[in-house]
Write a protein that holds these residues in place. Sequence first.
Motif, PDB file in Angstrom:
ATOM      1  N   PRO A 147       0.509 -55.034 -21.289  1.00  0.00           N
ATOM      2  CA  PRO A 147       0.868 -54.064 -20.245  1.00  0.00           C
ATOM      3  C   PRO A 147       2.161 -53.295 -20.505  1.00  0.00           C
ATOM      4  O   PRO A 147       2.355 -52.209 -19.988  1.00  0.00           O
ATOM      5  CB  PRO A 147       0.991 -54.930 -18.983  1.00  0.00           C
ATOM      6  N   GLY A 148       3.041 -53.849 -21.330  1.00  0.00           N
ATOM      7  CA  GLY A 148       4.311 -53.178 -21.583  1.00  0.00           C
ATOM      8  C   GLY A 148       4.174 -51.862 -22.327  1.00  0.00           C
ATOM      9  O   GLY A 148       5.075 -51.020 -22.271  1.00  0.00           O
ATOM     10  N   VAL A 149       3.065 -51.678 -23.018  1.00  0.00           N
ATOM     11  CA  VAL A 149       2.871 -50.454 -23.797  1.00  0.00           C
ATOM     12  C   VAL A 149       2.924 -49.218 -22.896  1.00  0.00           C
ATOM     13  O   VAL A 149       3.384 -48.149 -23.309  1.00  0.00           O
ATOM     14  CB  VAL A 149       1.529 -50.512 -24.563  1.00  0.00           C
ATOM     15  N   ASP A 150       2.453 -49.359 -21.665  1.00  0.00           N
ATOM     16  CA  ASP A 150       2.404 -48.227 -20.736  1.00  0.00           C
ATOM     17  C   ASP A 150       3.592 -48.188 -19.779  1.00  0.00           C
ATOM     18  O   ASP A 150       3.591 -47.414 -18.834  1.00  0.00           O
ATOM     19  CB  ASP A 150       1.109 -48.303 -19.905  1.00  0.00           C
ATOM     20  N   TRP A 151       4.596 -48.998 -20.039  1.00  0.00           N
ATOM     21  CA  TRP A 151       5.736 -49.080 -19.125  1.00  0.00           C
ATOM     22  C   TRP A 151       6.590 -47.814 -19.178  1.00  0.00           C
ATOM     23  O   TRP A 151       6.796 -47.226 -20.234  1.00  0.00           O
ATOM     24  CB  TRP A 151       6.598 -50.289 -19.479  1.00  0.00           C
ATOM     25  N   HIS A 152       7.083 -47.400 -18.010  1.00  0.00           N
ATOM     26  CA  HIS A 152       8.058 -46.310 -17.975  1.00  0.00           C
ATOM     27  C   HIS A 152       9.005 -46.536 -16.809  1.00  0.00           C
ATOM     28  O   HIS A 152       8.769 -47.382 -15.936  1.00  0.00           O
ATOM     29  CB  HIS A 152       7.369 -44.943 -17.884  1.00  0.00           C
ATOM     30  N   GLU A 153      10.093 -45.817 -16.789  1.00  0.00           N
ATOM     31  CA  GLU A 153      11.113 -46.005 -15.759  1.00  0.00           C
ATOM     32  C   GLU A 153      10.500 -45.829 -14.367  1.00  0.00           C
ATOM     33  O   GLU A 153       9.713 -44.918 -14.133  1.00  0.00           O
ATOM     34  CB  GLU A 153      12.248 -44.992 -15.957  1.00  0.00           C
ATOM     35  N   GLY A 154      10.867 -46.724 -13.467  1.00  0.00           N
ATOM     36  CA  GLY A 154      10.308 -46.713 -12.123  1.00  0.00           C
ATOM     37  C   GLY A 154       9.188 -47.712 -11.935  1.00  0.00           C
ATOM     38  O   GLY A 154       8.668 -47.861 -10.827  1.00  0.00           O
ATOM     39  N   ASP A 155       8.813 -48.426 -13.026  1.00  0.00           N
ATOM     40  CA  ASP A 155       7.786 -49.462 -12.950  1.00  0.00           C
ATOM     41  C   ASP A 155       8.398 -50.801 -12.553  1.00  0.00           C
ATOM     42  O   ASP A 155       9.589 -51.057 -12.782  1.00  0.00           O
ATOM     43  CB  ASP A 155       7.102 -49.649 -14.303  1.00  0.00           C
ATOM     44  N   ALA A 156       7.569 -51.652 -12.010  1.00  0.00           N
ATOM     45  CA  ALA A 156       7.947 -53.053 -11.770  1.00  0.00           C
ATOM     46  C   ALA A 156       6.737 -53.922 -12.009  1.00  0.00           C
ATOM     47  O   ALA A 156       5.613 -53.551 -11.651  1.00  0.00           O
ATOM     48  CB  ALA A 156       8.468 -53.250 -10.350  1.00  0.00           C
ATOM     49  N   TRP A 157       6.965 -55.085 -12.630  1.00  0.00           N
ATOM     50  CA  TRP A 157       5.892 -56.048 -12.835  1.00  0.00           C
ATOM     51  C   TRP A 157       5.644 -56.773 -11.524  1.00  0.00           C
ATOM     52  O   TRP A 157       6.571 -57.255 -10.872  1.00  0.00           O
ATOM     53  CB  TRP A 157       6.266 -57.056 -13.922  1.00  0.00           C
ATOM     54  N   LEU A 158       4.391 -56.874 -11.132  1.00  0.00           N
ATOM     55  CA  LEU A 158       4.007 -57.533  -9.890  1.00  0.00           C
ATOM     56  C   LEU A 158       3.252 -58.819 -10.204  1.00  0.00           C
ATOM     57  O   LEU A 158       2.221 -58.784 -10.863  1.00  0.00           O
ATOM     58  CB  LEU A 158       3.121 -56.608  -9.046  1.00  0.00           C
ATOM     59  N   ALA A 159       3.794 -59.941  -9.744  1.00  0.00           N
ATOM     60  CA  ALA A 159       3.086 -61.227  -9.871  1.00  0.00           C
ATOM     61  C   ALA A 159       2.914 -61.777  -8.465  1.00  0.00           C
ATOM     62  O   ALA A 159       2.046 -61.343  -7.723  1.00  0.00           O
ATOM     63  CB  ALA A 159       3.867 -62.178 -10.774  1.00  0.00           C
TER      64      ALA A 159
END
Length: 275
Positions: free
Chosen positions: A17-29
Amino acid sequence: MDLNTITEVVRRPSDRPGVDWHEGDAWLAGGTWLFSVEQPELRRLVDLTALRWDPLVAGEAGLDIGATCTIRELYAFAPPDDWPAGSLLATSCEAFLSSFKVWSAATVGGNICMSLPAGPMITLTVALEARYELWAPDGSVRTVDALDFVTGDHHNVLAPGEILRRISVPSHALRKRATHRRFTLTRLGRSTVFLIGTQTPGTRDLLLTVTAGTTRPVRLAFDTMPDARTLQESIDVIPADVWFADPNGTPDHRRHLTRYFAEEIRRELLAGGPA
């Protein structure tokens, strides 16, 4: 709490999932903290639970804990009989200041990445000499010692977009004898100090982990069991700015408790108990 700045929730992220990461994202668990306060800088949530990472995998090498393993899943795990220190799994879960509802959602990885002084999953994994596997947005992977991950109150070594994938606890640490001490102002309150001592079977060594009273985990290692004075002196050299201050205790109070409980742990392991 409603997060009114969120414009997208990614329900089915890619396997990396990190490949598509950009500023303003947050990981949700679990989201137990994420949804508890305003998050004005966030625009998108990426749901990691959809990846179905194995929560717990036990083997000869030790125990792998998936970052999305819930506290309830960890608490329910029954460690093998030859893992005496496995009792610390349940003990650390019980150190959470939370309800059963939170246990069902909160994750091991989330508690670690919050990097709060009283995070019990940090205490657990540092005491059990774990290593963390981190995934970067560029596809690279690195591992760090649990001791080196948290650098201060709510601070850690994660780079932007980097994600905690799994926690690996070695079998040699799980086979150690272990004991702990924890102090709270109220019976179900947040930890003021949380200490764990472990000892290798057949030796007189001591590994003492100090948390909650400090802004980052502190590990004191001795090849042979120290005398009381040596142990106290080792605690006294912890830098003054590492001791934590909040409504649950002043730095002086936390240092005093740490000295007191560390001596109890030393005497208990020296006397041969508990398992």
